[in-house]
Design an enzyme around this catalytic site. Sequence first.
Site, PDB file in Angstrom:
ATOM      1  N   HIS A  78       0.818  -1.232   0.000  1.00 19.40           N
ATOM      2  CA  HIS A  78       0.000   0.000   0.000  1.00 19.40           C
ATOM      3  C   HIS A  78       0.845   1.272   0.000  1.00 19.40           C
ATOM      4  CE1 HIS A  78      -3.727  -2.132   0.383  1.00 19.40           C
ATOM      5  NE2 HIS A  78      -3.426  -2.643   1.563  1.00 19.40           N
TER       6      HIS A  78
ATOM      7  N   ASP B  72      -3.290 -10.517  -2.380  1.00 17.62           N
ATOM      8  CA  ASP B  72      -3.819  -9.959  -1.127  1.00 17.62           C
ATOM      9  C   ASP B  72      -5.282  -9.521  -1.356  1.00 17.62           C
ATOM     10  OD1 ASP B  72      -2.470  -8.530   1.571  1.00 17.62           O
ATOM     11  OD2 ASP B  72      -4.232  -7.463   0.814  1.00 17.62           O
TER      12      ASP B  72
ATOM     13  N   HIS C  70      -6.594  -6.899  -0.531  1.00  7.68           N
ATOM     14  CA  HIS C  70      -6.625  -5.458  -0.831  1.00  7.68           C
ATOM     15  C   HIS C  70      -5.841  -5.167  -2.100  1.00  7.68           C
ATOM     16  CE1 HIS C  70      -6.955  -5.815   3.663  1.00  7.68           C
ATOM     17  NE2 HIS C  70      -8.013  -5.069   3.397  1.00  7.68           N
TER      18      HIS C  70
ATOM     19  N   ASP D 141      -4.845 -12.435   3.486  1.00  6.22           N
ATOM     20  CA  ASP D 141      -6.098 -11.926   4.055  1.00  6.22           C
ATOM     21  C   ASP D 141      -7.303 -12.151   3.128  1.00  6.22           C
ATOM     22  OD1 ASP D 141      -5.042 -10.096   2.294  1.00  6.22           O
ATOM     23  OD2 ASP D 141      -4.942  -8.442   3.731  1.00  6.22           O
TER      24      ASP D 141
HETATM   25 ZN   LIG Z   1      -4.346  -6.866   2.672  1.00  2.00          ZN
END
Ligand SMILES: [Zn+2]
Length: 307
Positions: free
Chosen positions: A126, A163, A165, A244
């Site tokens: 991120h 992931d 995200h 995740d």
């Molecule tokens: Zn994540």
Amino acid sequence: MATAIYTHPVCEQHDMGSGHAECPARIAAISSALESAGLIQQLDQRRAPMASQDVLGLAHPDSYVQAIYDVAPSEGLISLDGDTAMNVFTLEAARRAAGAAVAAVDAVMAGEVENAFCQTRPPGHHAESRQSMGFCLFGNVAIAAKHALEHHGLQRVAIVDFDVHHGNGTEDLVKDDARILFCSSFMHPHYPGYFGKNISGQRINTPLDGGTGGAEFRAVLEDHWLPALREQQPEMIFISAGFDAHRDDPLGGLALVEDDFYWATKQFMEIADEYAQGRVVSVLEGGYNLSALGSSAAAHVQALLGQ
Ligand SMILES: [Zn+2]
């Protein structure tokens, strides 16, 4: 050939406060799952070295790197953004998380090991060019990819990110580099909430609806990622290994299981065997249910070991 694992005790000392999901216990959860599965003794265990400011500068402006060094606290906890904080150990841990990924590239390129997994934190996908976010300070996987291109003379590399995200930071750090193919699967809508809505060229963003399970996830990879990888013919494959997307993850909302991570890893290894002499470097991103994180990482490492 061997699989290396890189970690360092300081990765368990970076602590953003009690109750934070991205917690030190994540490292131990992976270690104990690798041990229970009988995998740890099969790995070439290595200490993560610290990345220099120059190496961090492969993907970030020097002014951003310097700013992180400057704000690192000598005691207590300081907040960088809504989700990300630094304690006394964070800067060293972040430098070792990036340093592990870079050292893994060097080891794989030298032929010391075929592939490697970086069991490090803080994660990186991120972190944007000039902005920490989402528990991430430096873009570990993007830094390692740039290192492979700049210092080892590779012409084409791929980063695959499963992931839950979107890897917004990685996408930001590689967006002007046509030598890097970036594939990201992620739940949408979900944090961080935006992404380049394209499946074209070097950016393969494949949003998934909440609740998506393994069958659909595998179909998306088969339909979009694997053809793009075969077309690009990467000379090294980097995995942003976030676990995740597991069905038990408290921050996720997808329904993957251990075998899906195992399957995906095997697909990337097959492509690496075809075009990249088997060269794969995997870097830990998310995964916040400690039990699911451990078992998922173990399935991933088992695949890397060729089992
Ligand atoms: Zn994540």
